[in-house]
Design a protein around this motif. Structure first.
Motif, PDB file in Angstrom:
ATOM      1  N   ALA A  68      38.479  62.733  43.398  1.00 38.10           N
ATOM      2  CA  ALA A  68      39.777  62.899  42.747  1.00 38.10           C
ATOM      3  C   ALA A  68      40.736  61.762  43.067  1.00 38.10           C
ATOM      4  O   ALA A  68      41.662  61.503  42.301  1.00 38.10           O
ATOM      5  N   ASN A  69      40.510  61.086  44.184  1.00 34.27           N
ATOM      6  CA  ASN A  69      41.451  60.059  44.631  1.00 34.27           C
ATOM      7  C   ASN A  69      40.883  58.646  44.603  1.00 34.27           C
ATOM      8  O   ASN A  69      41.478  57.735  45.180  1.00 34.27           O
ATOM      9  N   THR A  70      39.744  58.472  43.954  1.00 27.82           N
ATOM     10  CA  THR A  70      39.135  57.148  43.856  1.00 27.82           C
ATOM     11  C   THR A  70      39.034  56.766  42.393  1.00 27.82           C
ATOM     12  O   THR A  70      38.319  57.414  41.630  1.00 27.82           O
ATOM     13  N   GLU A  71      39.770  55.750  42.023  1.00 30.83           N
ATOM     14  CA  GLU A  71      39.791  55.312  40.626  1.00 30.83           C
ATOM     15  C   GLU A  71      38.455  54.679  40.221  1.00 30.83           C
ATOM     16  O   GLU A  71      37.947  54.926  39.139  1.00 30.83           O
ATOM     17  N   TYR A  72      37.905  53.862  41.119  1.00 34.97           N
ATOM     18  CA  TYR A  72      36.660  53.145  40.804  1.00 34.97           C
ATOM     19  C   TYR A  72      35.891  52.930  42.093  1.00 34.97           C
ATOM     20  O   TYR A  72      36.454  52.534  43.112  1.00 34.97           O
ATOM     21  N   ILE A  73      34.577  53.188  42.046  1.00 42.71           N
ATOM     22  CA  ILE A  73      33.714  52.882  43.185  1.00 42.71           C
ATOM     23  C   ILE A  73      32.321  52.569  42.663  1.00 42.71           C
ATOM     24  O   ILE A  73      31.836  53.200  41.723  1.00 42.71           O
ATOM     25  N   GLN A  74      31.720  51.556  43.258  1.00 43.34           N
ATOM     26  CA  GLN A  74      30.356  51.180  42.892  1.00 43.34           C
ATOM     27  C   GLN A  74      29.606  50.811  44.166  1.00 43.34           C
ATOM     28  O   GLN A  74      30.140  50.139  45.043  1.00 43.34           O
ATOM     29  N   PHE A  75      28.366  51.306  44.252  1.00 44.58           N
ATOM     30  CA  PHE A  75      27.528  51.048  45.418  1.00 44.58           C
ATOM     31  C   PHE A  75      26.387  50.116  45.019  1.00 44.58           C
ATOM     32  O   PHE A  75      25.683  50.377  44.044  1.00 44.58           O
ATOM     33  N   PHE A  76      26.199  49.073  45.795  1.00 42.65           N
ATOM     34  CA  PHE A  76      25.023  48.215  45.691  1.00 42.65           C
ATOM     35  C   PHE A  76      24.259  48.413  46.994  1.00 42.65           C
ATOM     36  O   PHE A  76      24.722  47.987  48.056  1.00 42.65           O
ATOM     37  N   LEU A  77      23.127  49.100  46.923  1.00 39.43           N
ATOM     38  CA  LEU A  77      22.374  49.426  48.135  1.00 39.43           C
ATOM     39  C   LEU A  77      21.409  48.306  48.475  1.00 39.43           C
ATOM     40  O   LEU A  77      20.676  47.822  47.615  1.00 39.43           O
ATOM     41  N   THR A  78      21.421  47.910  49.744  1.00 35.82           N
ATOM     42  CA  THR A  78      20.473  46.912  50.245  1.00 35.82           C
ATOM     43  C   THR A  78      19.860  47.434  51.530  1.00 35.82           C
ATOM     44  O   THR A  78      20.334  48.418  52.109  1.00 35.82           O
ATOM     45  N   ASP A  79      18.814  46.768  51.981  1.00 36.16           N
ATOM     46  CA  ASP A  79      18.146  47.115  53.243  1.00 36.16           C
ATOM     47  C   ASP A  79      17.706  48.576  53.272  1.00 36.16           C
ATOM     48  O   ASP A  79      17.776  49.239  54.310  1.00 36.16           O
ATOM     49  N   VAL A  80      17.272  49.103  52.136  1.00 40.23           N
ATOM     50  CA  VAL A  80      16.873  50.514  52.047  1.00 40.23           C
ATOM     51  C   VAL A  80      15.511  50.703  52.709  1.00 40.23           C
ATOM     52  O   VAL A  80      14.543  50.020  52.369  1.00 40.23           O
ATOM     53  N   GLU A  81      15.466  51.604  53.674  1.00 42.55           N
ATOM     54  CA  GLU A  81      14.226  51.954  54.368  1.00 42.55           C
ATOM     55  C   GLU A  81      14.060  53.467  54.296  1.00 42.55           C
ATOM     56  O   GLU A  81      15.017  54.206  54.540  1.00 42.55           O
ATOM     57  N   THR A  92      17.721  54.859  55.650  1.00 41.53           N
ATOM     58  CA  THR A  92      18.784  54.008  56.154  1.00 41.53           C
ATOM     59  C   THR A  92      19.010  52.923  55.118  1.00 41.53           C
ATOM     60  O   THR A  92      18.072  52.472  54.457  1.00 41.53           O
ATOM     61  N   CYS A  93      20.273  52.520  54.969  1.00 45.60           N
ATOM     62  CA  CYS A  93      20.596  51.489  53.992  1.00 45.60           C
ATOM     63  C   CYS A  93      21.961  50.899  54.300  1.00 45.60           C
ATOM     64  O   CYS A  93      22.714  51.432  55.114  1.00 45.60           O
ATOM     65  N   THR A  94      22.249  49.811  53.630  1.00 45.02           N
ATOM     66  CA  THR A  94      23.577  49.228  53.669  1.00 45.02           C
ATOM     67  C   THR A  94      24.227  49.493  52.323  1.00 45.02           C
ATOM     68  O   THR A  94      23.649  49.184  51.281  1.00 45.02           O
ATOM     69  N   GLU A  95      25.400  50.102  52.370  1.00 43.63           N
ATOM     70  CA  GLU A  95      26.183  50.328  51.160  1.00 43.63           C
ATOM     71  C   GLU A  95      27.133  49.144  50.994  1.00 43.63           C
ATOM     72  O   GLU A  95      28.042  48.955  51.799  1.00 43.63           O
ATOM     73  N   ASN A  96      26.890  48.329  50.002  1.00 42.57           N
ATOM     74  CA  ASN A  96      27.806  47.250  49.647  1.00 42.57           C
ATOM     75  C   ASN A  96      28.727  47.865  48.593  1.00 42.57           C
ATOM     76  O   ASN A  96      28.313  48.083  47.461  1.00 42.57           O
ATOM     77  N   ILE A  97      29.943  48.183  48.999  1.00 39.62           N
ATOM     78  CA  ILE A  97      30.833  48.992  48.172  1.00 39.62           C
ATOM     79  C   ILE A  97      31.898  48.121  47.529  1.00 39.62           C
ATOM     80  O   ILE A  97      32.536  47.301  48.191  1.00 39.62           O
ATOM     81  N   LEU A  98      32.101  48.341  46.251  1.00 45.46           N
ATOM     82  CA  LEU A  98      33.194  47.729  45.509  1.00 45.46           C
ATOM     83  C   LEU A  98      34.063  48.875  45.019  1.00 45.46           C
ATOM     84  O   LEU A  98      33.576  49.788  44.343  1.00 45.46           O
ATOM     85  N   THR A  99      35.330  48.867  45.399  1.00 50.18           N
ATOM     86  CA  THR A  99      36.228  49.942  45.019  1.00 50.18           C
ATOM     87  C   THR A  99      37.545  49.358  44.538  1.00 50.18           C
ATOM     88  O   THR A  99      37.891  48.232  44.899  1.00 50.18           O
TER      89      THR A  99
END
Length: 156
Positions: A68-81, A92-99
């Motif tokens: 409800a309080n996030t206008e835009y968010i996008q996850f680019f997952l890397t290092d996914v194991e 386990t992963c790294t969330e490269n987040i753009l918000t």
């Protein structure tokens, strides 16, 4: 594809479905992904900077607030194991987040901010498929390119 590899692929699909639901603010889709049943009260989440939240209801409320309080968010997952052991799987992963915030008055995109979060997601196999049991996200505060002396700080 071996059965073990097929299981890992199913878990990775469930993991991606979790991030897709958050990205699209689809609370109904998230309801489908988060574990229900006898273990529902053991579901937990740690959002970066938040205390641990326990119980499916509390976890779902937290995601509703975030959505409800996030206008835009996008996850680019890397290092996914992915590791699967019986009815439990660990991702386990790294969330490269753009918000970002709301659009500007002229219609252009609002301010975008990037962040790195390392995440651990635990899934449980159910008759309906793999369901999210635990999510723990921790912000990455240090640049991984620092050498040991820089990481230790001055005078170390």
């Amino acid at each position: 594809m071996t059965p073990r590899t097929a299981e890992a692929a199913q878990v990775e699909e469930a993991n991606q479905a979790f991030y897709d639901a958050v990205e699209t603010s689809d609370l109904d889709a998230l309801e489908e992904i988060v574990l229900t049943g006898p273990l529902a009260e053991t579901v937990s989440v740690v959002h970066p900077g938040w205390p641990v939240l326990r119980g499916r209801g509390e976890v779902m409320r937290s995601y509703a607030l975030i959505m409800a309080n996030t206008e835009y968010i996008q996850f680019f997952l890397t290092d996914v194991e992915v590791a699967v052991d019986g009815d439990t799987a660990l991702v386990t992963c790294t969330e490269n987040i753009l918000t970002g915030g709301p659009a500007e008055e002229d219609g252009s995109a609002g301010t975008l901010v990037g962040a790195l979060v390392v995440a651990t997601n635990v899934f449980r196999r159910t008759p309906e498929g793999w369901r999210l049991w635990v999510h723990h996200g921790s912000p990455v505060l240090a640049d991984g390119d620092d050498d040991d002396e820089d990481a230790a700080g001055p005078g170390a």
